[in-house]
Motif scaffolding. Structure first.
Motif: not given
Length: 155
Positions: A121, A123, A125, A135-136, A139-140, A142-145, A147
């Motif tokens: 996981e 958390t 940024k 890819k995963s 995604e994780k 970008e989900k945490a803000g 790049s």
């Protein structure tokens, strides 16, 4: 500890075998090489040689393809990066690249680049600059803000 007390760890050094120094040494006369023959002489290099018979490695068929240009990458999971950030070894506000991961001790040495995997996981940024990311993982991040910067692939 004093300088005159420094010594190697127990078993770290071995005394050299003194070969051919008399029968009483246990390695005298033939010096542990047996008797006569090519292998008892100096300057022998016969790995894979089968006395003139076609060697096994040439008799067996070669299969497949070996890509000499394939890169050797360090694989790092997101969980490992997050653990380094939590331990204050990595600064999440700065760009995380190969040099930063080596300095933080996440990877031992830089190979041809870093491949980020989506395990664990995230958390924090973060901004990642790596050779490859799954890819995963993207995604994780970008989900945490955060790049991910990947190198441009030459067409």
């Amino acid at each position: 500890m004093k300088l005159n007390e420094l010594r190697d760890a127990e078993g770290a050094t071995h005394s050299r075998k003194r070969v051919g120094r008399g029968i009483g040494s246990g390695l005298g006369k033939t010096g542990g090489r047996g008797v006569k023959g090519q292998k008892s002489r100096s300057g022998v290099s016969i790995n894979g040689f089968e006395g003139g018979q076609m060697p096994l490695y040439r008799r067996l068929p070669k299969r497949g393809f070996v890509n000499v240009f394939r890169g050797d990458y360090n694989e790092v999971s997101l969980g490992r990066i997050q653990a380094a950030i939590d331990a204050k070894k990595l600064d999440a506000s700065k760009t995380i690249d190969t040099a930063a991961l080596v300095e933080a001790g996440v990877i031992r040495r830089a190979k041809d680049g870093v491949r980020v995997l989506g395990n664990g996981e995230l958390t924090a940024k973060i901004t990642l600059e790596v050779a490859y990311a799954t890819k995963s993982a993207i995604e994780k991040i970008e989900k945490a803000g955060g790049s991910v910067k990947l190198p441009e692939k030459a067409a």
